[in-house]
Scaffold this active site. Sequence first.
Site, PDB file in Angstrom:
ATOM      1  N   GLY A 222       0.837  -1.199   0.000  1.00  0.00           N
ATOM      2  CA  GLY A 222       0.000   0.000   0.000  1.00  0.00           C
ATOM      3  C   GLY A 222       0.870   1.246   0.000  1.00  0.00           C
TER       4      GLY A 222
ATOM      5  N   GLN B 228       2.870  10.046   1.230  1.00  0.00           N
ATOM      6  CA  GLN B 228       4.172   9.367   1.232  1.00  0.00           C
ATOM      7  C   GLN B 228       5.019   9.694   0.002  1.00  0.00           C
ATOM      8  OE1 GLN B 228       2.277   5.346   2.179  1.00  0.00           O
ATOM      9  NE2 GLN B 228       4.228   5.219   3.266  1.00  0.00           N
TER      10      GLN B 228
ATOM     11  N   CYS C 168       5.731   0.018   7.342  1.00  0.00           N
ATOM     12  CA  CYS C 168       5.359   1.160   6.521  1.00  0.00           C
ATOM     13  C   CYS C 168       6.565   1.566   5.682  1.00  0.00           C
ATOM     14  CB  CYS C 168       4.939   2.315   7.436  1.00  0.00           C
ATOM     15  SG  CYS C 168       4.430   3.785   6.543  1.00  0.00           S
ATOM     16  N   LEU C 169       6.343   1.847   4.405  1.00  0.00           N
ATOM     17  CA  LEU C 169       7.456   2.219   3.517  1.00  0.00           C
ATOM     18  C   LEU C 169       8.141   3.504   3.970  1.00  0.00           C
ATOM     19  CD1 LEU C 169       5.947   1.367   0.007  1.00  0.00           C
ATOM     20  CD2 LEU C 169       7.578   0.022   1.344  1.00  0.00           C
TER      21      LEU C 169
ATOM     22  N   HIS D 151      -4.689   1.052   7.330  1.00  0.00           N
ATOM     23  CA  HIS D 151      -3.342   1.635   7.478  1.00  0.00           C
ATOM     24  C   HIS D 151      -3.181   2.818   6.511  1.00  0.00           C
ATOM     25  CE1 HIS D 151       1.202   1.329   7.954  1.00  0.00           C
ATOM     26  NE2 HIS D 151       1.077   2.037   6.849  1.00  0.00           N
ATOM     27  N   GLU D 152      -3.589   2.607   5.259  1.00  0.00           N
ATOM     28  CA  GLU D 152      -3.436   3.667   4.255  1.00  0.00           C
ATOM     29  C   GLU D 152      -4.381   4.830   4.521  1.00  0.00           C
ATOM     30  OE1 GLU D 152      -0.859   3.564   2.514  1.00  0.00           O
ATOM     31  OE2 GLU D 152      -0.458   1.472   3.019  1.00  0.00           O
TER      32      GLU D 152
ATOM     33  N   HIS E  40      -2.972   7.240   6.808  1.00  0.00           N
ATOM     34  CA  HIS E  40      -1.981   8.141   6.206  1.00  0.00           C
ATOM     35  C   HIS E  40      -2.629   9.440   5.723  1.00  0.00           C
ATOM     36  CE1 HIS E  40       1.948   6.293   6.156  1.00  0.00           C
ATOM     37  NE2 HIS E  40       1.481   5.140   5.713  1.00  0.00           N
TER      38      HIS E  40
HETATM   39 NI    NI Z   1       2.377   3.264   5.741  1.00  0.00          NI
END
Ligand code: NI
Length: 196
Positions: A45, A50, A105-106, A147-148, A151
Site C-alpha cells: 500500500g 508518502q 510502513c514504507l 493503514h493507508e 496516512h
Molecule cells: Ni504506511
Amino acid sequence: MILPIVAYGDPILKKVAEEVPENFENLKGLVADMFETMYNANGVGLAAPQIGKSIRIFVIDPSPFADDEELSKEEKEELKKGKKAFINPQVVKRNGEDWAFSEGCLSIPGITEDIFRPEEITLTYRDEDFNPHTETFTGLMARVIQHEYDHIEGILFTDKISSLKKRLIKNKLNNIVIGKVSVDYRMRFPKAKKRH
Ligand code: NI
C-alpha cells in the site's frame, strides 16, 4: 515513474490530506506512478502523502499476502484481486473485533509493530474515473486499507503503539529522520546528512 518515498519525520505525513477535485490533472498518471513506486519498494500500500502530496489518494495491492497458508480459498482469491486505487475515501463504518497484525510502513523502514484494528471496514470512495463506490472489506484487505486511510488523516502506525514501545524504538526512528537507515528504494529524508 518511480517517485522518492517521504520518510518518517517529514511534517507532510502528519497533515490531514485535502480532497481531490474531479478535474484533477492527470489523475490516472499519478495513480500509475504510485503503483509503480509501491511495487518497486515491495509494498502492499502507498498513500499520496508518502510521495509528498497531501491529497486523499491511496493505492493498495495486498496480493503478496495470498501466499499465507492459513487463509481460506476465498480470502486468497480476494487478496489476489485486491489491486485498487482509492480517491477521496471516507469511512462509513468500522465493524467487528479488533485484532493484532504486525504492520510496517514504507516511510518507516526496518520497524514493525503489532497494531490492533477492527476486522471490517465500509467506505465510500471514487475510482480513477471518479465513479463512486461503497464497499465493505474484511481481513487483510481491511487491514491494509485502514493503514493507508490513516496516512491521509495524518496518522502513522507508530502513533498507535504504547509509550513504552515508542521509547524502545526512539533511536531507530531518529535515525530514519536523518537517513541513517538502509533501504533498497529511493527515499527523501527530512534531515538527511550530506554524503560525500
Ligand atoms: Ni504506511
